[in-house]
Design a protein around this motif. Structure first.
Motif, mmCIF file in Angstrom:
data_model
loop_
_atom_site.group_PDB
_atom_site.id
_atom_site.type_symbol
_atom_site.label_atom_id
_atom_site.label_comp_id
_atom_site.label_asym_id
_atom_site.label_seq_id
_atom_site.Cartn_x
_atom_site.Cartn_y
_atom_site.Cartn_z
ATOM 1 N N VAL A 15 -40.429 40.700 -24.277
ATOM 2 C CA VAL A 15 -39.417 40.222 -23.348
ATOM 3 C C VAL A 15 -38.054 40.460 -23.992
ATOM 4 C CG1 VAL A 15 -39.393 37.838 -24.183
ATOM 5 C CG2 VAL A 15 -38.753 38.313 -21.828
ATOM 6 N N GLY A 17 -34.105 39.139 -24.068
ATOM 7 C CA GLY A 17 -33.129 38.117 -23.714
ATOM 8 C C GLY A 17 -31.739 38.722 -23.760
ATOM 9 N N ARG A 33 -31.499 32.636 -26.714
ATOM 10 C CA ARG A 33 -32.639 31.759 -27.035
ATOM 11 C C ARG A 33 -33.908 32.583 -27.223
ATOM 12 N NH1 ARG A 33 -36.544 29.739 -23.698
ATOM 13 N NH2 ARG A 33 -37.693 27.972 -24.521
ATOM 14 N N VAL A 34 -34.696 32.216 -28.230
ATOM 15 C CA VAL A 34 -36.007 32.827 -28.460
ATOM 16 C C VAL A 34 -37.003 32.068 -27.585
ATOM 17 C CG1 VAL A 34 -37.785 33.326 -30.169
ATOM 18 C CG2 VAL A 34 -35.352 33.464 -30.814
ATOM 19 N N PRO A 35 -37.651 32.747 -26.605
ATOM 20 C CA PRO A 35 -38.472 32.047 -25.618
ATOM 21 C C PRO A 35 -39.854 31.600 -26.092
ATOM 22 C CG PRO A 35 -38.483 34.384 -25.177
ATOM 23 C CD PRO A 35 -37.532 34.173 -26.311
ATOM 24 N N PHE A 36 -40.373 32.213 -27.146
ATOM 25 C CA PHE A 36 -41.695 31.873 -27.663
ATOM 26 C C PHE A 36 -41.799 32.400 -29.090
ATOM 27 C CE2 PHE A 36 -41.957 35.550 -24.754
ATOM 28 C CZ PHE A 36 -42.181 36.568 -25.674
ATOM 29 N N SER A 38 -42.270 34.709 -31.834
ATOM 30 C CA SER A 38 -42.219 36.148 -31.645
ATOM 31 C C SER A 38 -41.686 36.898 -32.854
ATOM 32 C CB SER A 38 -41.338 36.476 -30.434
ATOM 33 O OG SER A 38 -40.054 35.912 -30.599
ATOM 34 N N LYS A 104 -40.333 29.460 -31.361
ATOM 35 C CA LYS A 104 -39.759 29.119 -30.062
ATOM 36 C C LYS A 104 -38.527 28.245 -30.269
ATOM 37 C CE LYS A 104 -40.644 26.808 -25.737
ATOM 38 N NZ LYS A 104 -41.393 25.813 -25.043
ATOM 39 N N ASP A 105 -37.513 28.466 -29.458
ATOM 40 C CA ASP A 105 -36.245 27.732 -29.461
ATOM 41 C C ASP A 105 -35.362 28.021 -30.667
ATOM 42 O OD1 ASP A 105 -36.755 26.668 -26.977
ATOM 43 O OD2 ASP A 105 -37.706 24.868 -27.784
ATOM 44 N N GLU A 130 -44.378 38.939 -28.645
ATOM 45 C CA GLU A 130 -45.183 37.765 -28.959
ATOM 46 C C GLU A 130 -45.916 37.941 -30.285
ATOM 47 O OE1 GLU A 130 -48.086 34.795 -26.451
ATOM 48 O OE2 GLU A 130 -47.992 36.899 -25.885
#
Length: 131
Positions: A15, A17, A33-36, A38, A104-105, A130
């Motif tokens: 993904v 961002g 922001r880091v979504p998961f 990764s 994440k976050d 991921e």
């Protein structure tokens, strides 16, 4: 609606961002922001219009979730957006030279420096896979 195949294999677990700033003038900073959990694959900048008057330097660091101290990302700390070569759609990108695993976050911090005094909007991006 027409669908076209990618000209290369594209991982389904990636993904990107983005962060949009009004210009590449020094001080136009922000975060992605880091979504998961990764692995950071690539960071970059896409110009919306030419950078005027001088070069801009874009640096990327990361702030781990729960941390207050940013960490440099090897190979991405000082990407130059040259005003003499800039035009709308110009992409400047880099891949980290070391493996960077993010929780994440966490956040990718974007810092713009240099002496460029104008130009249109600019999109900074980070691609995560991921982990």
């Amino acid at each position: 609606e027409t669908h076209m195949a990618y000209p290369y294999n594209r991982p389904l677990n990636e993904v990107t961002g983005t962060l949009t700033a009004p210009t590449v003038v020094s001080g136009q900073n922000g975060a992605i922001r880091v979504p998961f959990r990764s692995k950071l694959m690539e960071v970059g900048t896409i110009l919306g219009s030419a950078a005027a008057t001088a070069d801009a330097t874009v640096g990327f660091t990361y702030l781990a979730a729960g941390s207050t101290t940013a960490t440099s990302i090897a190979g991405t700390s000082a990407m130059t957006v040259a005003s003499t070569l800039s035009q709308a759609g110009k992409v400047t990108s880099a891949e980290p030279t070391e493996t960077v695993i993010l929780e994440k976050d966490s956040a990718i911090i974007v810092a713009v420096t240099g002496s460029s005094t104008s130009g249109g909007n600019v999109t900074h991006y980070a691609t995560f896979r991921e982990a």
